[in-house]
Design a protein around this motif. Sequence first.
Motif, PDB file in Angstrom:
ATOM      1  N   VAL A  39       7.724  33.894   5.281  1.00 57.35           N
ATOM      2  CA  VAL A  39       8.079  33.917   6.644  1.00 57.35           C
ATOM      3  C   VAL A  39       6.855  33.332   7.386  1.00 57.35           C
ATOM      4  CG1 VAL A  39       8.943  35.127   8.674  1.00 57.35           C
ATOM      5  CG2 VAL A  39      10.141  35.434   6.422  1.00 57.35           C
ATOM      6  N   VAL A  40       5.657  34.002   7.446  1.00 52.66           N
ATOM      7  CA  VAL A  40       4.614  33.671   8.274  1.00 52.66           C
ATOM      8  C   VAL A  40       4.191  32.386   7.827  1.00 52.66           C
ATOM      9  CG1 VAL A  40       2.714  34.946   6.842  1.00 52.66           C
ATOM     10  CG2 VAL A  40       2.700  34.962   9.418  1.00 52.66           C
ATOM     11  N   THR A  41       4.111  32.235   6.795  1.00 53.34           N
ATOM     12  CA  THR A  41       3.551  30.677   6.186  1.00 53.34           C
ATOM     13  C   THR A  41       4.377  29.477   6.714  1.00 53.34           C
ATOM     14  OG1 THR A  41       2.540  31.934   4.355  1.00 53.34           O
ATOM     15  CG2 THR A  41       2.432  29.474   4.292  1.00 53.34           C
ATOM     16  N   CYS A  42       5.709  29.756   6.759  1.00 52.92           N
ATOM     17  CA  CYS A  42       6.478  28.669   7.080  1.00 52.92           C
ATOM     18  C   CYS A  42       6.716  28.584   8.617  1.00 52.92           C
ATOM     19  CB  CYS A  42       8.065  28.847   6.569  1.00 52.92           C
ATOM     20  SG  CYS A  42       8.109  28.786   4.565  1.00 52.92           S
ATOM     21  N   THR A  43       6.271  29.615   9.330  1.00 56.63           N
ATOM     22  CA  THR A  43       6.741  29.483  10.691  1.00 56.63           C
ATOM     23  C   THR A  43       5.517  29.762  11.734  1.00 56.63           C
ATOM     24  OG1 THR A  43       7.032  31.927  10.813  1.00 56.63           O
ATOM     25  CG2 THR A  43       8.983  30.645  10.376  1.00 56.63           C
ATOM     26  N   SER A  44       4.248  30.245  11.215  1.00 53.71           N
ATOM     27  CA  SER A  44       3.094  30.372  11.992  1.00 53.71           C
ATOM     28  C   SER A  44       2.309  29.317  12.409  1.00 53.71           C
ATOM     29  CB  SER A  44       2.341  31.344  11.497  1.00 53.71           C
ATOM     30  OG  SER A  44       1.129  31.509  12.231  1.00 53.71           O
ATOM     31  N   GLU A  45       1.886  28.991  13.628  1.00 52.84           N
ATOM     32  CA  GLU A  45       1.183  28.092  14.026  1.00 52.84           C
ATOM     33  C   GLU A  45      -0.192  27.975  13.314  1.00 52.84           C
ATOM     34  OE1 GLU A  45      -0.546  28.644  17.954  1.00 52.84           O
ATOM     35  OE2 GLU A  45      -0.273  30.606  17.992  1.00 52.84           O
ATOM     36  N   HIS A  46      -0.774  29.170  12.813  1.00 53.41           N
ATOM     37  CA  HIS A  46      -1.883  29.188  12.064  1.00 53.41           C
ATOM     38  C   HIS A  46      -1.838  28.629  10.449  1.00 53.41           C
ATOM     39  CE1 HIS A  46      -3.459  31.795  15.234  1.00 53.41           C
ATOM     40  NE2 HIS A  46      -2.533  32.510  15.040  1.00 53.41           N
ATOM     41  N   SER A  47      -0.580  28.500  10.158  1.00 56.82           N
ATOM     42  CA  SER A  47      -0.440  28.089   8.684  1.00 56.82           C
ATOM     43  C   SER A  47      -0.725  26.689   8.389  1.00 56.82           C
ATOM     44  CB  SER A  47       0.973  28.325   8.305  1.00 56.82           C
ATOM     45  OG  SER A  47       1.279  27.533   7.077  1.00 56.82           O
ATOM     46  N   ARG A  48      -1.776  26.256   7.633  1.00 58.55           N
ATOM     47  CA  ARG A  48      -2.268  25.168   7.277  1.00 58.55           C
ATOM     48  C   ARG A  48      -1.141  24.300   6.592  1.00 58.55           C
ATOM     49  NH1 ARG A  48      -6.923  27.216   3.873  1.00 58.55           N
ATOM     50  NH2 ARG A  48      -6.998  28.896   5.069  1.00 58.55           N
ATOM     51  N   ASN A  49      -0.414  24.692   5.592  1.00 55.73           N
ATOM     52  CA  ASN A  49       0.614  24.250   4.860  1.00 55.73           C
ATOM     53  C   ASN A  49       1.583  23.847   5.712  1.00 55.73           C
ATOM     54  OD1 ASN A  49      -0.132  24.644   1.854  1.00 55.73           O
ATOM     55  ND2 ASN A  49      -0.458  26.497   2.751  1.00 55.73           N
ATOM     56  N   ARG A  50       2.194  24.406   6.733  1.00 56.89           N
ATOM     57  CA  ARG A  50       3.410  24.170   7.496  1.00 56.89           C
ATOM     58  C   ARG A  50       2.645  22.990   8.507  1.00 56.89           C
ATOM     59  NH1 ARG A  50       4.967  24.823  12.824  1.00 56.89           N
ATOM     60  NH2 ARG A  50       7.572  25.235  12.978  1.00 56.89           N
ATOM     61  N   SER A  51       1.518  23.172   9.126  1.00 54.40           N
ATOM     62  CA  SER A  51       1.029  22.116  10.016  1.00 54.40           C
ATOM     63  C   SER A  51       0.718  20.648   9.329  1.00 54.40           C
ATOM     64  CB  SER A  51      -0.353  22.687  10.799  1.00 54.40           C
ATOM     65  OG  SER A  51      -1.199  23.093   9.835  1.00 54.40           O
ATOM     66  N   PHE A  52       0.355  20.994   7.986  1.00 55.12           N
ATOM     67  CA  PHE A  52       0.101  19.617   7.319  1.00 55.12           C
ATOM     68  C   PHE A  52       1.731  19.020   6.997  1.00 55.12           C
ATOM     69  CE2 PHE A  52       0.891  17.741   2.883  1.00 55.12           C
ATOM     70  CZ  PHE A  52       0.180  16.692   3.096  1.00 55.12           C
ATOM     71  N   GLY A  53       2.686  19.635   6.760  1.00 55.83           N
ATOM     72  CA  GLY A  53       3.840  19.030   6.704  1.00 55.83           C
ATOM     73  C   GLY A  53       4.349  18.300   7.792  1.00 55.83           C
ATOM     74  N   ARG A  54       4.051  18.926   9.026  1.00 53.04           N
ATOM     75  CA  ARG A  54       4.167  18.106  10.255  1.00 53.04           C
ATOM     76  C   ARG A  54       3.301  16.977  10.387  1.00 53.04           C
ATOM     77  NH1 ARG A  54       6.810  20.549  14.399  1.00 53.04           N
ATOM     78  NH2 ARG A  54       5.574  19.547  16.011  1.00 53.04           N
ATOM     79  N   ALA A  55       2.252  17.095  10.019  1.00 53.60           N
ATOM     80  CA  ALA A  55       1.256  15.979  10.298  1.00 53.60           C
ATOM     81  C   ALA A  55       1.642  14.747   9.264  1.00 53.60           C
ATOM     82  CB  ALA A  55      -0.052  16.513   9.878  1.00 53.60           C
ATOM     83  N   LEU A  56       2.123  15.344   8.026  1.00 52.02           N
ATOM     84  CA  LEU A  56       2.615  14.295   7.281  1.00 52.02           C
ATOM     85  C   LEU A  56       3.676  13.579   7.854  1.00 52.02           C
ATOM     86  CD1 LEU A  56       2.084  13.317   4.283  1.00 52.02           C
ATOM     87  CD2 LEU A  56       3.928  15.100   3.561  1.00 52.02           C
TER      88      LEU A  56
END
Length: 331
Positions: free
Chosen positions: A230-247
């Motif tokens: 939950v935290v990795t998929c939703t948090s602004e601190h998550s590098r994996n999530r933010s990378f997906g958006r950057a991709l």
Amino acid sequence: MTGLVSPAVDEVVLWARTSQAVDAMNLEHRNPNHLVDYTLAPNVVATSDLAVAVRDVDAAILATPSAYLRETCRNLASHLAKNARVLVLSKGMERGTHLLMHEVAAQELGNPTRVAALSGPNHAEEICKGMVSAAVVASEDAETAAYFQGLLSGPTFRAYVSDDVRGVECCGAVKNVVAIACGIASGMGMGDNTLAVLMTRGIAEIGRVVAALGGNPMTCMGLAGMGDLVVTCTSEHSRNRSFGRALVAGETLDAYQARTHMVVEGAPASESVLELAQERGIEVPITAGVHSVLYEGRPIDEAMEGLLTRVPRTEFYGMEERDTASKENQC
């Protein structure tokens, strides 16, 4: 992590690769590269000499990116006391061998019973501010797990223990892949329903991998599984999530990592988990979709459409059956 450990010990020694980082931490009590606004405790010192860092220590905590853990442990082996306990924070699965990070550490350092793994919903950015967090410490040895539980527990951090180290580690590896998928969905403007679908189907995917490796699928319902997902998929601190958006915005993996000075662990994990799944016949559609975008040149829109057009099955297929088979194979 230093903020959790420092109140419980006489001294914490940080190992850093560059003299610039060492000088900054020793003189200014700040890390110049990460969490730059956080002040280190007075009993925290830094060195670039690995032998000095672990001299006479009771325990070592390894936060090396997964791709470099084996090399780090190999260099550490001759300097670390044979009875010193080891806590692995790295998340991933080694390519080729499909070993989890605690297995890599044990293979290089010896004495597997002294090795534990930590996982859970605990971004360092919030722990440093004293926000309430929790994690699970898993080890094959109950005394080792209890040792690190006592070392880490405090007023704002709850540490639970588990003997399902394979399940805990597997959750920590695969959830990063699912977080990239959620970041992609978010970047494409998909809604909360879509993210909820990806996360819950992601838990099912993680459960199938956990069961295939002999872990307990129920671990996926706890801190290392659903909590961290939950935290990795939703948090602004998550590098994996933010990378997906950057991709989605057109940034490459290399460019993102160079800009942020952070490793996107979900990227190499998609390779190793997919290798394992293909060898064992495990269905991992989210992992396969992320891998196809990152390494096979598949368009993002096409990959997402492929996930949405899959024929639905029973919700939790491939868990109990895999778990039973794994236990039979171990007998």
